[in-house]
Design a protein around this motif. Structure first.
Motif, PDB file in Angstrom:
ATOM      1  N   VAL A 272      -6.090 -15.348  -1.367  1.00  0.00           N
ATOM      2  CA  VAL A 272      -6.492 -13.976  -1.695  1.00  0.00           C
ATOM      3  C   VAL A 272      -5.853 -13.558  -3.011  1.00  0.00           C
ATOM      4  O   VAL A 272      -4.636 -13.671  -3.190  1.00  0.00           O
ATOM      5  CB  VAL A 272      -6.064 -13.006  -0.580  1.00  0.00           C
ATOM      6  CG1 VAL A 272      -6.442 -11.571  -0.934  1.00  0.00           C
ATOM      7  CG2 VAL A 272      -6.691 -13.415   0.743  1.00  0.00           C
ATOM      8  N   ASP A 273      -6.676 -13.065  -3.944  1.00  0.00           N
ATOM      9  CA  ASP A 273      -6.093 -12.596  -5.205  1.00  0.00           C
ATOM     10  C   ASP A 273      -6.319 -11.115  -5.474  1.00  0.00           C
ATOM     11  O   ASP A 273      -5.714 -10.568  -6.401  1.00  0.00           O
ATOM     12  CB  ASP A 273      -6.589 -13.436  -6.388  1.00  0.00           C
ATOM     13  CG  ASP A 273      -8.043 -13.187  -6.764  1.00  0.00           C
ATOM     14  OD1 ASP A 273      -8.787 -12.624  -5.932  1.00  0.00           O
ATOM     15  OD2 ASP A 273      -8.435 -13.560  -7.893  1.00  0.00           O
ATOM     16  N   GLN A 274      -7.150 -10.447  -4.670  1.00  0.00           N
ATOM     17  CA  GLN A 274      -7.330  -9.002  -4.837  1.00  0.00           C
ATOM     18  C   GLN A 274      -7.515  -8.340  -3.479  1.00  0.00           C
ATOM     19  O   GLN A 274      -8.215  -8.870  -2.611  1.00  0.00           O
ATOM     20  CB  GLN A 274      -8.544  -8.693  -5.720  1.00  0.00           C
ATOM     21  CG  GLN A 274      -8.394  -9.125  -7.162  1.00  0.00           C
ATOM     22  CD  GLN A 274      -9.582  -8.743  -8.020  1.00  0.00           C
ATOM     23  OE1 GLN A 274     -10.192  -7.685  -7.837  1.00  0.00           O
ATOM     24  NE2 GLN A 274      -9.925  -9.600  -8.974  1.00  0.00           N
ATOM     25  N   LEU A 275      -6.876  -7.173  -3.327  1.00  0.00           N
ATOM     26  CA  LEU A 275      -6.996  -6.398  -2.088  1.00  0.00           C
ATOM     27  C   LEU A 275      -6.745  -4.935  -2.392  1.00  0.00           C
ATOM     28  O   LEU A 275      -5.752  -4.601  -3.045  1.00  0.00           O
ATOM     29  CB  LEU A 275      -5.989  -6.889  -1.038  1.00  0.00           C
ATOM     30  CG  LEU A 275      -5.921  -6.076   0.262  1.00  0.00           C
ATOM     31  CD1 LEU A 275      -7.193  -6.293   1.108  1.00  0.00           C
ATOM     32  CD2 LEU A 275      -4.689  -6.459   1.080  1.00  0.00           C
ATOM     33  N   GLU A 276      -7.644  -4.083  -1.962  1.00  0.00           N
ATOM     34  CA  GLU A 276      -7.439  -2.632  -2.055  1.00  0.00           C
ATOM     35  C   GLU A 276      -7.860  -2.000  -0.746  1.00  0.00           C
ATOM     36  O   GLU A 276      -8.875  -2.390  -0.150  1.00  0.00           O
ATOM     37  CB  GLU A 276      -8.235  -2.018  -3.217  1.00  0.00           C
ATOM     38  CG  GLU A 276      -7.728  -2.409  -4.587  1.00  0.00           C
ATOM     39  CD  GLU A 276      -8.321  -1.527  -5.694  1.00  0.00           C
ATOM     40  OE1 GLU A 276      -8.358  -0.285  -5.497  1.00  0.00           O
ATOM     41  OE2 GLU A 276      -8.742  -2.079  -6.708  1.00  0.00           O
ATOM     42  N   LEU A 277      -7.097  -0.994  -0.309  1.00  0.00           N
ATOM     43  CA  LEU A 277      -7.414  -0.276   0.918  1.00  0.00           C
ATOM     44  C   LEU A 277      -7.205   1.217   0.714  1.00  0.00           C
ATOM     45  O   LEU A 277      -6.174   1.637   0.132  1.00  0.00           O
ATOM     46  CB  LEU A 277      -6.533  -0.746   2.080  1.00  0.00           C
ATOM     47  CG  LEU A 277      -6.775  -2.171   2.596  1.00  0.00           C
ATOM     48  CD1 LEU A 277      -5.702  -2.541   3.611  1.00  0.00           C
ATOM     49  CD2 LEU A 277      -8.166  -2.294   3.214  1.00  0.00           C
ATOM     50  N   TYR A 278      -8.151   2.014   1.203  1.00  0.00           N
ATOM     51  CA  TYR A 278      -8.090   3.472   1.116  1.00  0.00           C
ATOM     52  C   TYR A 278      -8.415   4.055   2.485  1.00  0.00           C
ATOM     53  O   TYR A 278      -9.249   3.498   3.232  1.00  0.00           O
ATOM     54  CB  TYR A 278      -9.100   3.987   0.097  1.00  0.00           C
ATOM     55  CG  TYR A 278      -8.840   3.527  -1.321  1.00  0.00           C
ATOM     56  CD1 TYR A 278      -8.171   4.343  -2.216  1.00  0.00           C
ATOM     57  CD2 TYR A 278      -9.276   2.271  -1.747  1.00  0.00           C
ATOM     58  CE1 TYR A 278      -7.931   3.922  -3.531  1.00  0.00           C
ATOM     59  CE2 TYR A 278      -9.035   1.850  -3.049  1.00  0.00           C
ATOM     60  CZ  TYR A 278      -8.360   2.665  -3.925  1.00  0.00           C
ATOM     61  OH  TYR A 278      -8.121   2.243  -5.203  1.00  0.00           O
ATOM     62  N   ILE A 279      -7.783   5.178   2.806  1.00  0.00           N
ATOM     63  CA  ILE A 279      -8.050   5.861   4.077  1.00  0.00           C
ATOM     64  C   ILE A 279      -8.388   7.319   3.829  1.00  0.00           C
ATOM     65  O   ILE A 279      -8.023   7.902   2.812  1.00  0.00           O
ATOM     66  CB  ILE A 279      -6.867   5.753   5.060  1.00  0.00           C
ATOM     67  CG1 ILE A 279      -5.590   6.320   4.422  1.00  0.00           C
ATOM     68  CG2 ILE A 279      -6.662   4.307   5.498  1.00  0.00           C
ATOM     69  CD1 ILE A 279      -4.415   6.394   5.375  1.00  0.00           C
ATOM     70  N   GLN A 280      -9.082   7.911   4.821  1.00  0.00           N
ATOM     71  CA  GLN A 280      -9.449   9.327   4.708  1.00  0.00           C
ATOM     72  C   GLN A 280      -9.679   9.894   6.111  1.00  0.00           C
ATOM     73  O   GLN A 280     -10.328   9.257   6.922  1.00  0.00           O
ATOM     74  CB  GLN A 280     -10.715   9.462   3.879  1.00  0.00           C
ATOM     75  CG  GLN A 280     -11.114  10.872   3.548  1.00  0.00           C
ATOM     76  CD  GLN A 280     -12.387  10.916   2.733  1.00  0.00           C
ATOM     77  OE1 GLN A 280     -13.455  11.165   3.271  1.00  0.00           O
ATOM     78  NE2 GLN A 280     -12.296  10.631   1.433  1.00  0.00           N
TER      79      GLN A 280
END
Length: 280
Positions: A272-280
């Protein structure tokens, strides 16, 4: 007087309090003007729209990154709290629980053991109640991962006992090769493999040919929406590599991400070379 000002400020998300303008002046980055969440700041002040950056939140006071863009891949709504941002291509380190490695000049995160298993890392929800999750992952295939036969991939969940599935990024043997009748391919491959019990996933292979357990497939990143052959539908979703999911109920749970190959690295690995996580 000082106490009164502080109390008023804490109840006006992202705005200057004590004016006759109903809190519509925005101080971009100041702890005197916090909100309860990125979404609350976004909803209550149009001046924050399309102004992503670091904002102050209360209970407790902390500095977080808020994505205020109306992204189509995240439901066309702004006000997302970022809880994970890993990009090895810009020199980031891997999160705790994963190891940084490289091959042929490409760096990535991988499981800390050469043995099979699911190696998980936690990303804090920052005490924010959420029901929506948006994010992305990108990686590479080493060897011959088995798609949904053994759920080889990056698995995103929340909670414990039981873990609740959010999204999966799965890797299969090949995007079109018929070895083993396609059994270890993704369901969307030209020769489809075993189906998933959930629709909340992306699945792809890093090669169109018969995969080799010793090969690193670094020319075709996984889950990026590109390089799928004719007859393969794994790249069809226009939002790839982004996912958007609304959960059944709100939660304060941290989000857990696992790199999950089921066999030894001599046969397969997820990189894995990229990971983004967002919550709302």
């Amino acid at each position: 007087m000082i106490k009164l000002i502080i109390v008023l400020v804490l109840h006006c998300a992202g705005k200057l309090v004590g004016t006759n303008e109903q809190c519509d002046f925005y101080q971009f980055d100041h702890p005197f003007y916090p909100g309860e969440s990125c979404k609350e700041i976004y909803d209550s002040n149009t001046q924050t729209h399309n102004r992503s950056g670091y904002y102050w939140l209360i209970n407790p006071l902390r500095h977080v990154y808020c994505d205020m863009e109306q992204r189509s891949e995240c439901g066309n709504i702004g006000g997302w709290t970022r809880i994970a941002s890993v990009n090895i291509t810009r020199g980031d380190e891997c999160p705790t629980g994963w190891n940084k490695s490289s091959h042929d000049g490409i760096s990535f995160c991988r499981s800390p053991s050469d043995n099979g298993g699911c190696y998980r890392t936690l990303f804090s929800s920052k005490g924010i109640s959420y029901q929506k999750v948006c994010g992305m992952a990108r990686g590479y295939q080493k060897g011959s991962p088995d798609a949904f036969v053994s759920n080889d991939g990056v698995i995103i969940t929340h909670g414990r006992n039981p873990r609740v599935h959010i999204w999966s990024y799965i890797a299969g043997h090949s995007d079109e090769d018929p070895e083993f009748g396609g059994f270890y391919n993704c369901p969307c491959a030209v020769v489809p493999g075993q189906n998933s019990s959930s629709n909340n996933y992306y699945c792809e292979s890093g090669t169109n040919d018969r995969s080799s357990s010793s090969a690193y497939y670094l020319s075709d990143p996984l889950w990026d929406g590109f390089d799928c052959p004719t007859g393969n539908t794994c790249c069809d979703n226009p939002n790839l590599p982004w996912f958007y999911r609304e959960l059944d109920m709100t939660t304060l749970d941290d989000v857990e991400v696992g790199i999950c190959p089921d066999e030894n690295i001599s046969d397969e690995a997820l990189l894995v070379d990229q990971l983004e996580l967002y919550i709302q």
